[in-house]
Design an enzyme around this catalytic site. Structure first.
Site, PDB file in Angstrom:
ATOM      1  CB  CYS A 132      42.715  47.067  46.726  1.00  0.00           C
ATOM      2  SG  CYS A 132      42.117  45.383  46.501  1.00  0.00           S
TER       3      CYS A 132
ATOM      4  CB  CYS B 108      42.296  46.138  43.314  1.00  0.00           C
ATOM      5  SG  CYS B 108      40.925  46.023  44.477  1.00  0.00           S
TER       6      CYS B 108
END
Length: 149
Positions: free
Chosen positions: A74, A77
């Site tokens: 991600c 993230c």
């Protein structure tokens, strides 16, 4: 009657010598020390799995837990991660950064209804408290959200 007077005299003598205050404080000190050492033994950062989830929830009764639902692939993230580390360090571990890899722990993501990542959940007293932060809108928004734990 004489016995009562003797007990009262002993109590007055202890008060004047300060021994009573010292004796009264003695039982409290070990309990306070045990509580402080228990709080000190709680890590600032932990990777959450199904195996240690119950322990992390127990810690939430002592400190706020930020469940960070994330994944290695991600992009957002990974952009958020260094700021979470920085703020956790700046806050001297006043909250627990509990990272949950959604690929390894899909059951936890389902339990909290996480449908998009990154997702930060404020956990206190074993349950979600306050707002969630879904997505990453920069370090300022993250800092504001963390300040409201």
């Amino acid at each position: 009657m004489i016995r009562r007077l003797a007990v009262a005299a002993s109590a007055v003598a202890l008060l004047f010598t300060g021994a009573a205050a010292q004796a009264a404080a003695a039982p409290i000190a070990p309990a306070a020390a045990a509580q402080a050492s228990a709080a000190d033994s709680i890590p600032g950062v932990v990777d959450v799995t199904s195996a240690n989830y119950a322990q992390v929830m127990e810690w939430s009764y002592t400190k706020p837990v930020v469940l960070d639902f994330t994944a290695s692939w991600c992009y957002w993230c990974q952009r958020q991660k260094p700021y979470l580390q920085k703020y956790n360090t700046e806050d001297n571990g006043s909250w627990i950064w509990a990272r949950v890899d959604v690929d390894r722990n899909p059951d936890l993501a389902r339990r909290y209804g996480v449908r998009g990542i990154p997702a930060l959940l404020n956990i206190q007293s074993g349950r979600e408290a306050g707002s969630r932060m879904v997505g990453y809108d920069g370090p300022t928004s993250l800092r504001i959200w963390l300040n409201n734990l």
